[in-house]
Scaffold this motif. Structure first.
Motif, short mmCIF file in Angstrom:
data_model
loop_
_atom_site.label_atom_id
_atom_site.label_comp_id
_atom_site.label_asym_id
_atom_site.label_seq_id
_atom_site.Cartn_x
_atom_site.Cartn_y
_atom_site.Cartn_z
N VAL A 1 -5.05 8.37 -3.96
CA VAL A 1 -3.70 7.80 -3.91
C VAL A 1 -3.57 7.03 -2.61
CG1 VAL A 1 -1.23 8.25 -3.99
CG2 VAL A 1 -2.80 9.71 -5.27
N GLU A 2 -3.11 5.81 -2.70
CA GLU A 2 -3.01 4.93 -1.55
C GLU A 2 -1.55 4.56 -1.29
OE1 GLU A 2 -6.19 1.78 -0.46
OE2 GLU A 2 -4.59 0.67 -1.48
N VAL A 3 -1.17 4.41 -0.02
CA VAL A 3 0.19 4.05 0.35
C VAL A 3 0.22 2.61 0.84
CG1 VAL A 3 2.15 4.59 1.85
CG2 VAL A 3 0.66 6.42 1.06
N ARG A 4 1.12 1.83 0.28
CA ARG A 4 1.38 0.47 0.75
C ARG A 4 2.82 0.39 1.23
NH1 ARG A 4 -3.43 -2.31 1.35
NH2 ARG A 4 -4.80 -1.84 -0.42
N ARG A 5 3.06 -0.41 2.25
CA ARG A 5 4.38 -0.46 2.88
C ARG A 5 5.21 -1.67 2.45
NH1 ARG A 5 6.41 4.09 5.45
NH2 ARG A 5 4.64 5.30 6.22
N GLY A 6 4.82 -2.36 1.42
CA GLY A 6 5.60 -3.48 0.92
C GLY A 6 5.07 -3.92 -0.42
N VAL A 7 5.96 -4.48 -1.24
CA VAL A 7 5.53 -4.91 -2.56
C VAL A 7 4.51 -6.04 -2.46
CG1 VAL A 7 7.39 -6.61 -2.89
CG2 VAL A 7 6.42 -5.43 -4.87
N ALA B 1 8.06 2.28 0.56
CA ALA B 1 6.63 2.50 0.41
C ALA B 1 6.30 2.53 -1.08
CB ALA B 1 6.19 3.80 1.09
N TYR B 2 5.02 2.35 -1.38
CA TYR B 2 4.56 2.34 -2.77
C TYR B 2 3.27 3.15 -2.84
CZ TYR B 2 7.84 -1.53 -2.95
OH TYR B 2 8.98 -2.30 -2.86
N LEU B 3 3.27 4.19 -3.68
CA LEU B 3 2.07 4.98 -3.90
C LEU B 3 1.33 4.43 -5.11
CD1 LEU B 3 3.24 8.69 -3.41
CD2 LEU B 3 2.26 7.13 -1.74
N THR B 4 0.07 4.13 -4.94
CA THR B 4 -0.76 3.68 -6.06
C THR B 4 -1.84 4.72 -6.32
OG1 THR B 4 -2.14 2.38 -4.55
CG2 THR B 4 -0.34 1.24 -5.66
N VAL B 5 -1.94 5.13 -7.58
CA VAL B 5 -2.97 6.08 -8.00
C VAL B 5 -4.16 5.28 -8.51
CG1 VAL B 5 -3.52 7.99 -9.53
CG2 VAL B 5 -1.21 7.77 -8.61
N ARG C 1 -8.00 5.42 -10.19
CA ARG C 1 -8.98 6.21 -10.94
C ARG C 1 -10.27 5.42 -11.02
NH1 ARG C 1 -6.86 7.63 -16.43
NH2 ARG C 1 -7.41 5.46 -16.87
N ASP C 2 -11.36 5.98 -10.49
CA ASP C 2 -12.65 5.28 -10.44
C ASP C 2 -12.49 3.91 -9.80
OD1 ASP C 2 -13.78 7.45 -11.78
OD2 ASP C 2 -13.37 6.57 -13.75
N GLY C 3 -11.63 3.85 -8.77
CA GLY C 3 -11.45 2.62 -8.01
C GLY C 3 -10.43 1.66 -8.57
N GLU C 4 -9.91 1.91 -9.78
CA GLU C 4 -8.94 1.01 -10.39
C GLU C 4 -7.54 1.60 -10.31
OE1 GLU C 4 -9.38 -2.04 -11.64
OE2 GLU C 4 -11.46 -1.95 -10.95
N PRO C 5 -6.54 0.82 -9.91
CA PRO C 5 -5.16 1.34 -9.86
C PRO C 5 -4.61 1.56 -11.26
CG PRO C 5 -5.19 -1.01 -9.29
CD PRO C 5 -6.62 -0.58 -9.42
N VAL C 6 -4.07 2.77 -11.52
CA VAL C 6 -3.59 3.11 -12.85
C VAL C 6 -2.13 3.56 -12.86
CG1 VAL C 6 -5.88 3.74 -13.72
CG2 VAL C 6 -4.44 5.48 -12.62
N ALA C 7 -1.51 3.71 -11.68
CA ALA C 7 -0.11 4.13 -11.64
C ALA C 7 0.49 3.71 -10.30
CB ALA C 7 0.03 5.64 -11.84
N LEU C 8 1.81 3.54 -10.32
CA LEU C 8 2.52 3.06 -9.14
C LEU C 8 3.88 3.74 -9.06
CD1 LEU C 8 2.82 0.94 -6.81
CD2 LEU C 8 3.69 -0.65 -8.53
N GLN D 1 17.07 2.95 -13.14
CA GLN D 1 16.45 4.15 -13.70
C GLN D 1 15.06 4.36 -13.11
OE1 GLN D 1 14.99 4.61 -17.99
NE2 GLN D 1 16.93 5.69 -18.07
N GLY D 2 14.74 5.63 -12.85
CA GLY D 2 13.45 5.94 -12.25
C GLY D 2 12.31 5.88 -13.25
N HIS D 3 11.18 5.38 -12.80
CA HIS D 3 9.95 5.37 -13.60
C HIS D 3 8.76 5.61 -12.68
CE1 HIS D 3 11.97 3.66 -17.11
NE2 HIS D 3 12.42 2.67 -16.38
N LEU D 4 7.75 6.27 -13.21
CA LEU D 4 6.41 6.19 -12.66
C LEU D 4 5.72 5.11 -13.47
CD1 LEU D 4 3.94 7.13 -11.01
CD2 LEU D 4 3.52 8.82 -12.81
N LEU D 5 5.35 4.01 -12.83
CA LEU D 5 4.79 2.88 -13.56
C LEU D 5 3.33 3.19 -13.91
CD1 LEU D 5 6.26 -0.09 -11.49
CD2 LEU D 5 7.25 1.16 -13.42
N ALA D 6 3.07 3.38 -15.17
CA ALA D 6 1.73 3.71 -15.64
C ALA D 6 1.64 3.37 -17.12
CB ALA D 6 1.41 5.19 -15.42
#
Length: 447
Positions: free
Chosen positions: A22-28, A66-70, A72-79, A126-131
Motif C-alpha cells: 500500500v502506497e501513500v500519495r499526497r495529491g491527486v 492523502a490517497y492510499l493505493t493498493v 497487487r503484483d506491482g499493479e494498482p488495484v484500489a484507491l 458518498q464514500g467509496h473504496l475505488l476498486a
C-alpha cells in the motif's frame, strides 16, 4: 508517511501478503496516470478528478489530503482518498440537540471538543473504496493497517470511514472489526430517478398530492415576474455573489463539516462539466426622466442573484452539489423547490438517468420523489479508552441526529442493520453488514 511511502505490513506466514503493498500519495496529481479514471465511478460527478483537485486547492476544512493505493503484483488495484483534520470541532458533526448540550462545554473548555480525525472516503459525497472488485481479506487487512499507520504518524486519534453505503462497506467489515472499528449511522443521501424524457414525464411519476404541490410552487414562482431562472455554463462573473448566498444556507445548517470557499467555487466554475442554475431578480425599471439616455421608457437595473444550485455531470449521473438562497425571497417564491425543478429539467435535457442532492432538507426532497440511500460510518480511536467512549456515545448521538433530520420519513430508510443485530459488536465479532435492498420507486418514497 512521506509522499510515495509504501506499507507492506508486519511479516506474516501468509505468502499472499507478499503480493501486496500500500502506497501513500499526497495529491491527486501524484497518482499514476489514468488510475483515477480507471477506478472512479464514471456516473458520479462528485468523484471526478477535478472535484478532488478543487478540494486540494481550497480551504474547506481539512488541513491536508492523502490517497492510499493498493498494489497487487506491482499493479494498482484500489484507491482510498483521505482527509486530515488535526483540529476537528466535534459540535460541527452532531445534530442541533447535541450541539445545544455541548454548548456549555464549548464555552468552558473548547479544546475538549477538538478531535484530531482522519476521514476515509469523500469529504463532500458518498464514500467509496475505488476498486474494480472487492478486495480479498489479505488486501483489506493491509489497507486498514495502512490507514491506522497514517493516523498514528499524523497524530489523528479518531479514524472514520465516512458515509459508506452498505454494499461499499461490507467487503471491509472483517478487517475493520479486527482493527476495533464499529458502526454509527450517517445521514442518508438522496437520489431521484429520472424516468421519461421531459419534466412533465417526471411530474407524472409523482403521487397526486406531491404533484399538485409541485405545480403550486411553480405557480408561486411565476407570480413574481421579476424573477427568472437561467442555466449558465460560464459563471465566473457571478463568483463574487455566490458566497453570501451560500453562507445564508450554511448559517441554518445542522452540520457544517465542510464549508466551500471562493477557491473551490472558482475551480469548479472552470470545469466544463459544471453548470450553475441561477435565479435572478430584476430590479424595477427607472423612470424615463431618470434614464441617462433620453427617450427610453424604462432602464432596468442590473439583475441581482438571489439563488443558485451548483450542478455537476458525469456519464448518466448528475449532482446538485451545493445551494445558495436569499431568504428574503426563499419562502415567498419557493426558490428552493424551483431551483431543484430547474436542475431536474437540466439533468433530463442532459440525458441523465438520476440526480443526487445533498444530505439536507429531507421533507421537500422526499416530496420531490427522491429515494433515501442509507449510509454508515465505520469508526474507531487509536486509544482504548476514547474508543470505548466513542463506541458508547456516538452511535446513539448520530442516530438521534439522523432521526431528527428525517422527521416523518425516518422509516423510509432502505438500508439498516439486520433485525436483532447488536449495535455494539462484541470484541472480535464481525461488524454487522448493513442490509441492502433496492431503493424505493420515486412514487413510493413521496407518499
Amino acid at each position: 508517511m512521506l509522499p510515495g511511502r509504501s506499507w507492506a505490513g508486519p511479516r506474516a506466514a501468509d505468502p499472499q501478503r507478499d503480493r501486496y503493498r500500500v502506497e501513500v500519495r499526497r495529491g491527486v496529481a501524484q497518482l499514476p496516470p489514468g488510475l483515477w479514471e480507471r477506478l472512479a465511478p464514471a456516473d458520479d460527478p462528485m468523484w471526478s478528478r477535478s472535484v478532488f483537485a478543487a478540494l486540494e486547492g481550497s480551504r474547506v476544512g481539512p488541513a491536508g489530503y492523502a490517497y492510499l493505493t493498493v498494489h497487487r503484483d506491482g499493479e494498482p488495484v484500489a484507491l482510498l482518498p483521505l482527509s486530515l483534520f488535526p483540529d476537528l470541532a466535534l459540535d460541527r458533526i452532531v445534530g442541533p440537540d447535541e450541539r445545544r448540550r455541548l454548548a456549555p462545554l464549548r464555552r468552558l473548555a473548547p479544546r475538549l471538543l477538538r478531535v484530531p480525525t482522519l476521514f476515509c472516503g469523500h469529504l463532500l459525497g458518498q464514500g467509496h473504496l475505488l476498486a474494480p472488485e472487492p478486495l480479498d481479506p489479505v488486501a483489506g487487512r493491509l489497507l486498514v493497517a495502512a490507514v491506522l499507520d497514517l493516523a498514528r504518524r499524523e497524530r489523528l486519534g479518531t479514524v472514520l470511514f465516512k458515509d459508506f453505503a452498505g454494499p461499499d462497506l461490507a467487503p471491509l467489515r472483517a478487517p475493520l472489526t479486527e482493527a476495533g472499528f464499529f458502526l454509527a449511522p450517517a445521514l442518508p443521501d438522496t437520489e431521484l430517478a429520472l424516468p421519461g424524457a421531459s419534466f412533465e414525464d417526471y411530474l407524472a411519476t409523482l403521487p397526486a398530492k406531491p404533484r399538485r404541490n409541485a405545480r403550486a410552487k411553480i405557480r408561486r414562482f411565476d407570480a413574481h415576474p421579476g424573477l427568472r431562472i437561467e442555466v449558465l455554463a460560464e459563471f465566473d462573473h457571478l463568483l463574487p455573489q455566490l458566497p453570501a448566498l451560500y453562507r445564508q444556507v450554511m448559517d441554518r445548517a445542522d452540520q457544517t463539516l465542510d464549508v466551500l470557499d471562493d477557491a473551490f467555487l472558482a475551480a469548479v466554475a472552470a470545469d466544463p462539466d459544471s453548470r450553475l442554475v441561477a435565479c435572478f431578480e430584476d430590479a424595477p425599471a427607472k423612470r424615463a426622466e431618470d434614464a441617462p439616455a433620453a427617450g427610453r421608457e424604462g432602464v432596468p437595473e442590473r439583475a441581482r442573484l438571489v439563488g443558485f444550485l451548483l450542478c455537476l455531470f458525469a456519464g448518466d449521473g448528475a449532482t446538485g452539489a451545493r445551494i445558495g438562497l436569499d431568504y428574503r425571497l426563499a419562502h415567498e417564491a419557493a426558490l428552493y423547490h424551483n431551483l431543484h425543478y430547474a436542475a431536474v429539467r437540466l439533468a433530463l435535457s442532459n440525458g441523465s438517468r438520476r440526480i443526487r442532492f445533498a444530505q439536507t432538507a429531507y421533507l421537500p426532497k422526499v416530496e420531490m420523489g427522491c429515494a433515501l440511500v442509507g449510509q454508515w460510518h465505520a469508526m474507531t480511536h487509536l486509544c482504548p479508552l476514547p474508543r470505548a467512549l466513542l463506541r458508547r456515545l456516538l452511535p446513539a448521538a448520530l442516530g438521534a441526529a439522523r432521526t431528527q433530520a428525517l422527521g416523518p420519513h425516518a422509516d423510509r430508510l432502505p438500508s439498516r442493520p439486520a433485525p436483532g443485530t447488536p449495535s455494539r459488536p462484541a470484541r472480535g465479532a464481525p461488524l454487522p453488514a448493513p442490509a441492502s435492498r433496492p431503493v424505493e420507486r420515486p412514487s413510493d418514497a413521496a407518499r
